[in-house]
Design a protein around this motif. Structure first.
Motif, PDB file in Angstrom:
ATOM      1  N   GLY A  28      14.841   4.060  -0.782  1.00 17.32           N
ATOM      2  CA  GLY A  28      15.045   4.971   0.329  1.00 17.32           C
ATOM      3  C   GLY A  28      15.599   6.317  -0.058  1.00 17.32           C
ATOM      4  N   PHE A  29      15.696   6.599  -1.364  1.00 18.36           N
ATOM      5  CA  PHE A  29      16.168   7.909  -1.810  1.00 18.36           C
ATOM      6  C   PHE A  29      15.094   8.981  -1.621  1.00 18.36           C
ATOM      7  N   LEU A  30      13.822   8.556  -1.613  1.00 21.77           N
ATOM      8  CA  LEU A  30      12.703   9.454  -1.364  1.00 21.77           C
ATOM      9  C   LEU A  30      11.900   8.925  -0.182  1.00 21.77           C
ATOM     10  N   PRO A  31      11.385   9.809   0.687  1.00 20.21           N
ATOM     11  CA  PRO A  31      10.545   9.345   1.797  1.00 20.21           C
ATOM     12  C   PRO A  31       9.191   8.885   1.274  1.00 20.21           C
ATOM     13  N   ASP A  82       4.216   0.617   3.464  1.00 20.55           N
ATOM     14  CA  ASP A  82       5.384  -0.036   4.056  1.00 20.55           C
ATOM     15  C   ASP A  82       6.294  -0.627   2.988  1.00 20.55           C
ATOM     16  N   VAL A  83       7.594  -0.616   3.268  1.00 23.00           N
ATOM     17  CA  VAL A  83       8.595  -1.314   2.467  1.00 23.00           C
ATOM     18  C   VAL A  83       9.402  -2.188   3.422  1.00 23.00           C
ATOM     19  N   HIS A 111       0.826  -1.210   0.000  1.00 29.94           N
ATOM     20  CA  HIS A 111       0.000   0.000   0.000  1.00 29.94           C
ATOM     21  C   HIS A 111       0.865   1.266   0.000  1.00 29.94           C
ATOM     22  N   LEU A 112       1.904   1.245  -0.820  1.00 28.07           N
ATOM     23  CA  LEU A 112       2.864   2.341  -0.852  1.00 28.07           C
ATOM     24  C   LEU A 112       2.323   3.533  -1.644  1.00 28.07           C
ATOM     25  N   ALA A 113       2.478   4.709  -1.085  1.00 34.21           N
ATOM     26  CA  ALA A 113       2.211   5.962  -1.795  1.00 34.21           C
ATOM     27  C   ALA A 113       3.527   6.713  -1.882  1.00 34.21           C
ATOM     28  N   CYS A 114       3.859   7.191  -3.072  1.00 34.06           N
ATOM     29  CA  CYS A 114       5.127   7.890  -3.243  1.00 34.06           C
ATOM     30  C   CYS A 114       4.945   9.103  -4.132  1.00 34.06           C
ATOM     31  N   GLY A 115       5.756  10.109  -3.900  1.00 33.87           N
ATOM     32  CA  GLY A 115       5.657  11.339  -4.660  1.00 33.87           C
ATOM     33  C   GLY A 115       6.594  12.379  -4.112  1.00 33.87           C
TER      34      GLY A 115
END
Length: 275
Positions: free
Chosen positions: A59-62, A67-68, A16-20
């Protein structure tokens, strides 16, 4: 072999990862996993968030949500050095301004295992030499990296990553800018690493790489979310056509030596048939 190994323990779990960027999600609710001894190819058109997903997993972006986990451990709060002890990253290209030899470049992969300002010891040299041998680079070990071909430089970067002794190998378009022959050489090496138990994630613009590796895939679509699964199940002609907005054919192919495989090909709008 133990039942746990047989079950192929998970090297990477994304839930359920959200990234941006700046709190604004580029991708949301992304979930997939990768077992040890498997490859995963990240596919999708330009500009849909593949690089953002890639950087967040590394891990380059929060992360914005979700979860990872790497080998079952939540990576939240991991330092770069802690990442480097479990995950090795192979960039798309590396143009060094310095004339490092192949052996020196590969030995740099031991840096995460060194304390403070300590230099590499005999064991580090042994591990680096083993990586050089595994990638078939022994004859080039004393060559200046700036004199190598594109395919040879890519092999050096993979050897440097292997010298870290990772369980998870992450590669950014390892076949970019390589001719067809060198692409096959690199893919064969990747497959050999997978067969000895590593988990490997690669980004690619070519769905055929997933078919050749017999891998899992994560397809990032434009406005259509993320699809994950085995390449043979996910990469249908219809799915690839929708992913890239073109007409695509997928089917069995046979080589001149009798080998069989699955491949995809795009079609132009023209009805012209190539003889």
């Amino acid at each position: 072999m133990s039942e746990r190994v047989e079950a192929r323990a998970l090297a990477l779990e994304v839930s359920h990862l959200a990234c941006g960027y700046g709190g604004d999600p580029v991708l949301d609710d992304v979930s997939f996993s990768l077992a040890c001894g498997r490859a995963l190819v990240l596919l999708g058109p330009n500009g849909v968030g593949k690089t953002t997903l890639f950087k967040t997993v590394l891990g380059f972006l929060p992360r914005l949500a979700g979860d990872v986990r790497i080998e079952g451990e939540d990576v939240r709060g991991w330092t770069r050095k802690r990442y480097a002890r479990s995950v090795a990253y192979v960039p798309q290209t590396h143009d060094s301004a310095f004339g490092f030899t192949v052996r020196e470049m590969v030995l740099m992969g031991r840096t995460p295992s060194l304390d403070g300002f300590a230099g590499p010891g005999r064991e580090d040299v042994r591990i680096a030499d083993a990586a050089i041998d595994e990638l078939g680079l022994a004859a080039l070990a004393d060559r200046d990296c700036t004199t190598l071909s594109g395919g040879e430089r890519q092999m050096v970067l993979i050897a440097r990553a292997l010298a870290q002794e990772p369980r998870l190998l992450v590669m950014d378009e390892p076949c970019a800018n390589l001719d067809l022959g060198n692409q096959v050489i690199v893919l064969k090496r990747i497959l050999a690493l997978v067969e000895r138990g590593l988990a490997v994630v690669i980004t690619s613009h070519d769905p055929n790489h997933a078919f050749l590796l017999g891998s899992d895939v994560v397809c990032v679509g434009r406005g259509s979310g993320v699809t994950a699964g085995a390449a043979r199940d996910v990469l249908t002609a219809e799915a690839l056509g929708a992913l890239y907005g073109i007409e695509v054919g997928v089917g069995e192919v046979r080589g001149s030596g009798g080998k069989r495989g699955v491949a995809c090909t795009p079609f132009l709008e023209s009805e012209r048939i190539v003889p």
